[in-house]
Design an enzyme around this catalytic site. Structure first.
Site, mmCIF file in Angstrom:
data_model
loop_
_atom_site.group_PDB
_atom_site.id
_atom_site.type_symbol
_atom_site.label_atom_id
_atom_site.label_comp_id
_atom_site.label_asym_id
_atom_site.label_seq_id
_atom_site.Cartn_x
_atom_site.Cartn_y
_atom_site.Cartn_z
ATOM 1 N N LYS A 226 0.805 -1.222 0.000
ATOM 2 C CA LYS A 226 0.000 0.000 0.000
ATOM 3 C C LYS A 226 0.839 1.273 0.000
ATOM 4 O O LYS A 226 2.032 1.259 0.298
ATOM 5 C CB LYS A 226 -0.997 -0.044 1.156
ATOM 6 C CG LYS A 226 -2.137 -1.016 0.815
ATOM 7 C CD LYS A 226 -3.325 -0.914 1.708
ATOM 8 C CE LYS A 226 -4.434 -1.800 1.114
ATOM 9 N NZ LYS A 226 -5.475 -2.101 2.070
ATOM 10 N N ARG A 267 -3.287 -10.057 4.854
ATOM 11 C CA ARG A 267 -3.662 -10.237 3.447
ATOM 12 C C ARG A 267 -2.540 -9.678 2.587
ATOM 13 O O ARG A 267 -2.258 -8.480 2.654
ATOM 14 C CB ARG A 267 -4.980 -9.486 3.205
ATOM 15 C CG ARG A 267 -5.487 -9.486 1.767
ATOM 16 C CD ARG A 267 -6.738 -8.599 1.677
ATOM 17 N NE ARG A 267 -7.298 -8.588 0.342
ATOM 18 C CZ ARG A 267 -6.835 -7.824 -0.650
ATOM 19 N NH1 ARG A 267 -5.816 -7.012 -0.461
ATOM 20 N NH2 ARG A 267 -7.408 -7.876 -1.846
HETATM 21 N N1 PMM Z 1 -7.580 -3.679 0.500
HETATM 22 C C1 PMM Z 1 -7.758 -3.886 -0.816
HETATM 23 C C2 PMM Z 1 -8.647 -4.875 -1.261
HETATM 24 N N2 PMM Z 1 -9.327 -5.651 -0.383
HETATM 25 N N3 PMM Z 1 -9.817 -6.241 1.834
HETATM 26 C C3 PMM Z 1 -9.667 -6.035 3.134
HETATM 27 N N4 PMM Z 1 -10.337 -6.804 4.018
HETATM 28 N N5 PMM Z 1 -8.839 -5.065 3.625
HETATM 29 C C4 PMM Z 1 -8.135 -4.250 2.807
HETATM 30 O O1 PMM Z 1 -7.420 -3.358 3.308
HETATM 31 C C5 PMM Z 1 -8.274 -4.435 1.401
HETATM 32 C C6 PMM Z 1 -9.141 -5.461 0.949
HETATM 33 C C7 PMM Z 1 -7.019 -3.051 -1.809
HETATM 34 O O2 PMM Z 1 -5.794 -3.599 -2.117
HETATM 35 P P1 PMM Z 1 -5.454 -4.434 -3.477
HETATM 36 O O3 PMM Z 1 -6.087 -3.681 -4.622
HETATM 37 O O4 PMM Z 1 -3.994 -4.403 -3.506
HETATM 38 O O5 PMM Z 1 -5.974 -5.818 -3.335
#
Ligand code: PMM
Length: 288
Positions: A226, A267
């Site tokens: 991020k 994650r």
């Molecule tokens: N961030 C993204 C997508 N899904 N889900 C949860 N639970 N928490 C998060 O902070 C989150 C998420 C965005 O990141 P990406 O586009 O790199 O997947």
């Protein structure tokens, strides 16, 4: 090691790992900022999910819609087309699958295809049918801190005390989710790093994961690649941050910190280093 020997809360209905779990990310999107849409194809996405499991992921989070600021929403049919076959393919290989969606219809179809968990970045706010749909199935539900979308991006985050406000707003969402019929032991909370938050906000939340754990639910931390990590790694405040793909070592450092603080899961896009990080955290906890 699948026996639960530590005391971190974990969601009912899923395997209880004896350490912080590793959730690998499969974004089935052409516009994901962090993996550049390389897995925008069912076969490739399934293959990538299996690769993440081979690298040490305990579960795989499949999403068909980018939540990055400025991304346009995909329509429902397209999201279903992207997500459901990948969920089915991974679940049929025995993978524990989470579905990353703000739509009740996608959550329901993914659960029917074998998903075990629903990860909704809006915490049930984007689609009023989400909470009842998940409650009916008994699946665990991730409630992320979210202040909404504005013209495709995140609503601007202004906070006097980011930790207190995020904890209070999450508590309100958890109450709504429980009122909607999702069982308390199936609710996971997530601070929503980067969503209506700047780098200082994200760092303050990471410094106070204990306050989020105080909500009494398993905690998911999603720091992977991020923007705030780009800021931390930039040579100085005005320098260009390293690109998303060069933030994986920093991501693994956050994974160790989150695991040590008691997070249920982290994650991440790149699993290998985080799988090591959570094992080191486990070993250190075991030596206490
Ligand atoms: N961030 C993204 C997508 N899904 N889900 C949860 N639970 N928490 C998060 O902070 C989150 C998420 C965005 O990141 P990406 O586009 O790199 O997947």
């Amino acid at each position: 090691m699948t026996k639960q020997t530590d005391r971190r809360p974990h969601p009912a209905g899923l395997t209880a790992w004896d350490r912080c779990a590793v959730m690998g990310v499969v974004n089935v999107t052409p516009d994901s900022f962090s993996d550049g849409g390389r897995f925008f194809d069912t076969t490739a996405a399934i293959k990538h999910g299996l690769h993440l499991v081979a690298e040490g992921a305990d579960l795989v989070d499949v999403g068909g819609e980018s939540t990055r600021p400025g991304a346009t929403r995909v329509d429902e049919d397209e999201e279903l087309r992207r997500v459901v076959p990948v969920v089915r393919g991974l679940a049929s290989e025995g993978v524990t699958v989470s579905v990353d969606t703000m739509r009740a219809s996608v959550a329901a179809r993914a659960l029917a295809a074998g998903a075990a968990l629903v990860n909704d970045v809006s915490g049930g706010l984007a689609d009023p049918r989400m909470i009842p749909a998940v409650a009916d199935t008994g699946a665990p539900f991730v409630v992320m801190h979210w202040r909404g979308l504005l013209e495709g991006g995140n609503v601007k985050g202004e906070y006097a005390d980011v930790v207190t406000e995020v904890v209070d707003e999450l508590r309100t969402r958890v109450d709504a989710v429980l009122e909607g019929g999702i069982a308390p032991d199936r609710v996971v909370v997530d601070p929503g790093l980067g969503f209506s938050k700047n780098a200082d906000h994200d760092l303050a939340l990471l410094a106070h994961l204990d306050r989020l754990l105080g909500l009494g639910h398993p905690l998911l931390v999603a720091a992977s690649r991020k923007r705030f990590l780009g800021r931390v790694l930039a040579a100085d405040p005005d320098a260009a941050p390293p690109p998303a793909r060069e933030r994986d070592a920093a991501t693994a450092a956050v994974s160790a910190l989150a695991a040590h603080a008691g997070a249920w899961a982290v994650r991440v896009h790149e699993v290998r280093a985080t799988a090591d990080a959570v094992r080191v955290a486990r070993a250190v906890e075991g030596a206490r």
